[in-house]
Design an enzyme around this catalytic site. Structure first.
Site, PDB file in Angstrom:
ATOM      1  N   PRO A 168       0.782  -1.240   0.000  1.00 46.53           N
ATOM      2  CA  PRO A 168       0.000   0.000   0.000  1.00 46.53           C
ATOM      3  C   PRO A 168       0.811   1.287   0.000  1.00 46.53           C
ATOM      4  O   PRO A 168       1.840   1.384   0.665  1.00 46.53           O
ATOM      5  CB  PRO A 168      -0.840  -0.106   1.278  1.00 46.53           C
ATOM      6  N   ARG A 205       4.594  10.761  -2.780  1.00 48.53           N
ATOM      7  CA  ARG A 205       4.400  10.579  -1.345  1.00 48.53           C
ATOM      8  C   ARG A 205       5.710  10.810  -0.569  1.00 48.53           C
ATOM      9  O   ARG A 205       6.727  10.168  -0.857  1.00 48.53           O
ATOM     10  CB  ARG A 205       3.948   9.130  -1.160  1.00 48.53           C
ATOM     11  N   TYR A 236      10.907   8.649   0.576  1.00 49.30           N
ATOM     12  CA  TYR A 236      10.785   7.615  -0.455  1.00 49.30           C
ATOM     13  C   TYR A 236      11.308   8.030  -1.835  1.00 49.30           C
ATOM     14  O   TYR A 236      11.179   7.267  -2.796  1.00 49.30           O
ATOM     15  CB  TYR A 236       9.320   7.157  -0.557  1.00 49.30           C
ATOM     16  N   ASN A 242       8.239  -5.539  -0.867  1.00 45.46           N
ATOM     17  CA  ASN A 242       8.076  -4.398   0.037  1.00 45.46           C
ATOM     18  C   ASN A 242       6.584  -4.328   0.344  1.00 45.46           C
ATOM     19  O   ASN A 242       5.803  -3.744  -0.418  1.00 45.46           O
ATOM     20  CB  ASN A 242       8.573  -3.105  -0.603  1.00 45.46           C
ATOM     21  N   ALA A 249       3.213  -0.924   4.841  1.00 47.79           N
ATOM     22  CA  ALA A 249       2.688  -0.993   6.211  1.00 47.79           C
ATOM     23  C   ALA A 249       2.205  -2.390   6.600  1.00 47.79           C
ATOM     24  O   ALA A 249       2.177  -2.738   7.792  1.00 47.79           O
ATOM     25  CB  ALA A 249       1.572   0.034   6.384  1.00 47.79           C
ATOM     26  N   GLU A 290      12.647  -9.521   1.948  1.00 44.41           N
ATOM     27  CA  GLU A 290      11.901  -8.380   2.500  1.00 44.41           C
ATOM     28  C   GLU A 290      12.734  -7.123   2.273  1.00 44.41           C
ATOM     29  O   GLU A 290      13.928  -7.116   2.566  1.00 44.41           O
ATOM     30  CB  GLU A 290      11.701  -8.592   4.007  1.00 44.41           C
ATOM     31  N   HIS A 310      12.821  -2.643   2.468  1.00 42.74           N
ATOM     32  CA  HIS A 310      12.242  -1.340   2.817  1.00 42.74           C
ATOM     33  C   HIS A 310      13.154  -0.251   2.296  1.00 42.74           C
ATOM     34  O   HIS A 310      14.385  -0.352   2.425  1.00 42.74           O
ATOM     35  CB  HIS A 310      12.070  -1.211   4.332  1.00 42.74           C
TER      36      HIS A 310
HETATM   37  C1  DQA Z   1       8.325   0.995   3.893  1.00 39.66           C
HETATM   38  C2  DQA Z   1       8.351   1.240   5.401  1.00 39.66           C
HETATM   39  C3  DQA Z   1       6.988   0.977   6.013  1.00 39.66           C
HETATM   40  O1  DQA Z   1       7.022   1.168   7.423  1.00 39.66           O
HETATM   41  C4  DQA Z   1       5.988   1.942   5.425  1.00 39.66           C
HETATM   42  O2  DQA Z   1       4.687   1.672   5.946  1.00 39.66           O
HETATM   43  C5  DQA Z   1       5.975   1.957   3.944  1.00 39.66           C
HETATM   44  C6  DQA Z   1       7.233   1.803   3.222  1.00 39.66           C
HETATM   45  C7  DQA Z   1       9.659   1.375   3.228  1.00 39.66           C
HETATM   46  O3  DQA Z   1       9.865   0.989   2.075  1.00 39.66           O
HETATM   47  O4  DQA Z   1      10.483   2.072   3.819  1.00 39.66           O
HETATM   48  O5  DQA Z   1       4.951   2.212   3.329  1.00 39.66           O
HETATM   49  O6  DQA Z   1       8.116  -0.387   3.667  1.00 39.66           O
END
Ligand code: DQA
Length: 149
Positions: A15, A23, A28, A77, A80, A101, A103
């Site tokens: 999401p 955003r 990001y 990714n 949340a 995984e 981020h």
């Molecule tokens: C995220 C980190 C998560 O906590 C957050 O909800 C995101 C993006 C990241 O790529 O840093 O939407 O996964």
């Protein structure tokens, strides 16, 4: 004859990651995913890269089921849902493809509610806080993993 692509990888985004470039660009980045996909496809011509994004938990699970038995690797990714979804963690456990995984931000350096991940245990590796460079690390790991299969 060998096929041109010898590794078939999937990037799955959860999401709000459809809003990359719009955003919270201080966290990001300023570019949409297409910018990175073009760069990665050029950098890894031997890798067939498929991208999927959804804001819906069930749709992410359906997609994991769809590709997760044939893919050479998944870069996930879950955004949340990382911090909330036992269902996505169970889906990762259910499939046979290796899942990393990832981020963009350093989740451990952010709010406390981002420190816990349901995905760390079922994934083969976790990469966090390296921005989009981290995705390259994930590609390298999965290409390496696929070459030793
Ligand atoms: C995220 C980190 C998560 O906590 C957050 O909800 C995101 C993006 C990241 O790529 O840093 O939407 O996964």
């Amino acid at each position: 004859m060998l096929p041109y692509y010898h590794t078939h990888l999937h990037i799955i985004h959860g999401p709000n990651l459809n809003l990359l470039g719009i955003r919270e660009s201080d966290i990001y980045g300023e570019y949409p995913i297409e910018y990175y996909l073009d760069a990665w496809r050029l950098a890894y011509p031997q890798v067939w890269i498929e991208y999927y994004q959804s804001n819906h938990e069930g749709a992410l699970i359906d997609y994991l089921h769809k590709v997760g038995f044939d893919s050479d690797g998944i870069i996930l990714n879950a955004a949340a849902y990382t911090h909330t979804s036992i269902a996505i963690a169970d889906a990762v456990k259910a499939i046979s493809a290796p899942v990393i995984e990832i981020h963009i931000s350093d989740v451990d350096a952010r709010e406390k509610f981002r420190h816990h991940s349901y995905l760390t245990e079922p994934c083969i590796a976790t990469i966090s806080g390296k921005g989009f460079e981290g995705y390259k690390e994930a590609f390298e790991l999965l290409i390496q993993n696929n070459s030793t299969k």
